[in-house]
Design a protein around this motif. Structure first.
Motif, PDB file in Angstrom:
ATOM      1  N   ARG A 119      -7.945   1.948   6.002  1.00  0.00           N
ATOM      2  CA  ARG A 119      -8.055   0.658   5.318  1.00  0.00           C
ATOM      3  C   ARG A 119      -6.885  -0.238   5.730  1.00  0.00           C
ATOM      4  NH1 ARG A 119      -8.852   2.997   0.451  1.00  0.00           N
ATOM      5  NH2 ARG A 119      -6.685   2.636  -0.110  1.00  0.00           N
ATOM      6  N   GLU A 143      -8.245   7.745   4.510  1.00  0.00           N
ATOM      7  CA  GLU A 143      -8.970   6.559   4.052  1.00  0.00           C
ATOM      8  C   GLU A 143      -8.043   5.387   3.797  1.00  0.00           C
ATOM      9  OE1 GLU A 143     -11.709   7.228   0.831  1.00  0.00           O
ATOM     10  OE2 GLU A 143     -12.639   8.868   1.988  1.00  0.00           O
ATOM     11  N   ARG A 144      -6.946   5.689   3.123  1.00  0.00           N
ATOM     12  CA  ARG A 144      -5.985   4.630   2.838  1.00  0.00           C
ATOM     13  C   ARG A 144      -5.405   4.098   4.153  1.00  0.00           C
ATOM     14  NH1 ARG A 144      -0.566   4.995  -0.826  1.00  0.00           N
ATOM     15  NH2 ARG A 144      -0.348   6.924   0.319  1.00  0.00           N
ATOM     16  N   ASP A 169       0.814  -1.215   0.000  1.00  0.00           N
ATOM     17  CA  ASP A 169       0.000   0.000   0.000  1.00  0.00           C
ATOM     18  C   ASP A 169       0.848   1.266   0.000  1.00  0.00           C
ATOM     19  OD1 ASP A 169      -2.125  -1.621   0.069  1.00  0.00           O
ATOM     20  OD2 ASP A 169      -2.985  -0.891   1.952  1.00  0.00           O
TER      21      ASP A 169
END
Ligand SMILES: Nc1nc2c(ncn2[C@@H]2O[C@H](COP(=O)(O)OP(=O)(O)O)[C@@H](O)[C@H]2O)c(=O)[nH]1
Ligand SMILES: [Mg+2]
Length: 326
Positions: free
Chosen positions: A315, A311-312, A284
């Motif tokens: 997650r 958001e990343r 990621d």
């Protein structure tokens, strides 16, 4: 962990091997720990937690052994966590404990576990607390925690004890050291062990003067003389543990609210930190890491870039990854 549910079930049925297994999970900082602790949360809160701290060689383990024997005579079940400060190159201290504690080896009412401090930083206080909570949940009446009283970690560990015994020896002499190490604040009972040696009476007097200077408080901290090897003075130690527990109870006890909030912050910080370090090494964030390695960006910009992409991050943090391999 595949059979976590069955381990928890066996734990609840009093299976010592299940207890040992869960302690190992805690020791290895397995990602299953929050789940384990949550499942057992309602079972804990019954045990009396007694801290045993002081410099290495003061006689904490010997004393602990005697205290266990005394508590067993009263029919109480005792769990012990020794936060072992021995270096990774020496298993000697551990072996010494084992041999010494042998007397209790076959006794179902006693469970002893050493936690290694090896390769641990901030996680030790949490791991120790979790092991204490496991022993509590398992149904031990008393949980003894032995640490070497020097650093912040040890003081953190001692905060979880209802009653803290600080063990000193005559040759430690200098009472200023006691104050420096913050032991005066945490001691509910002072023990001058090795009273067979010269200077024990003098140290006791000095401690009493020092305690007297603190002024009035609900609980008058006693200073006891013991000879752990000869088993002298142990009954008085146990009497003072009882007296302190009674004083706590009379004062309304500790409802644990502050501890819960502190634990929550600590657990969350620890979990986020552990997950974050894994996440940042994952695919990621590979691009960002590469940019950093190739010097296309600086560490500050890279850190802010992560924070600006909640958001990343969320997650990534939600992803469950097992750190223990179990
Ligand atoms: N002379 C004397 N030695 C003791 C006494 N209590 C413990 N010791 C010895 O002191 C050493 C350190 O004891 P230990 O319990 O391992 O200390 P710990 O490091 O604080 O756990 C051992 O050799 C014990 O036998 C005591 O009351 N008198
Ligand atoms: Mg010891």
């Amino acid at each position: 962990m595949k059979d976590l549910a069955s381990t928890l079930e066996r734990f609840s049925a009093g299976d010592r091997r299940a207890l040992a297994r869960l302690i190992t999970l805690v020791e290895n900082r397995s990602s299953a720990v929050p789940e384990v602790m949550r499942a057992l949360y309602a079972r804990k809160g019954r045990a009396r937690i007694v801290g045993l701290t002081g410099p290495p060689g003061a006689g904490k383990s010997t004393l602990g052994d005697r205290i266990i024997a005394c508590l067993r005579e009263q029919g109480r079940k005792v769990g012990v966590v020794a936060v072992d400060p021995s270096s990774p190159f020496s298993g000697g201290a551990l072996l010494g404990d084992r041999v010494r504690m042998q007397a209790h080896f076959l006794d179902e009412g006693v469970f002893i576990r050493s936690l290694s401090t090896r390769g641990r930083h901030g996680g030790l206080a949490r791991a120790t607390r979790e092991v204490v909570q496991l022993l509590d949940a398992f149904g031990f009446d008393d949980v003894l925690v032995e640490t070497v009283g020097v650093g912040q970690t040890e003081l953190d560990v001692m905060r979880l004890a209802h009653t803290t015994l600080v063990v000193l020896v005559p040759e430690a002499g200098d009472t200023i050291q006691v104050m420096k190490a913050g032991l005066l604040e945490i001691a509910d009972v002072f023990i001058v062990n090795k009273a067979d040696r010269e200077g024990a009476g003098r140290l006791k007097n000095e401690l009493e003067v020092m305690l007297g200077l603190r002024g009035e408080s609900r609980w008058r901290v006693p200073v006891l003389l013991t000879e752990a090897t000869a088993g002298k003075g142990i009954v008085e130690v146990v009497e003072q543990i009882d007296a302190h527990a009674a004083a706590l109870h009379a004062a309304g006890g500790d409802d644990g609210s502050e501890t819960r909030v502190r634990e929550w912050v600590e657990i969350l910080r620890d979990e986020v930190e552990q997950r974050l370090s894994l996440v940042l090494e994952s695919d990621d964030f590979a691009e960002l890491a590469r940019d950093l390695r190739e010097d296309h960006t600086d560490p500050y910009s890279a850190a802010l870039a992560v924070l600006k992409d909640p958001e990343r991050l969320a997650r990534a943090l939600a992803g469950k990854r097992d750190r223990s391999g179990s």
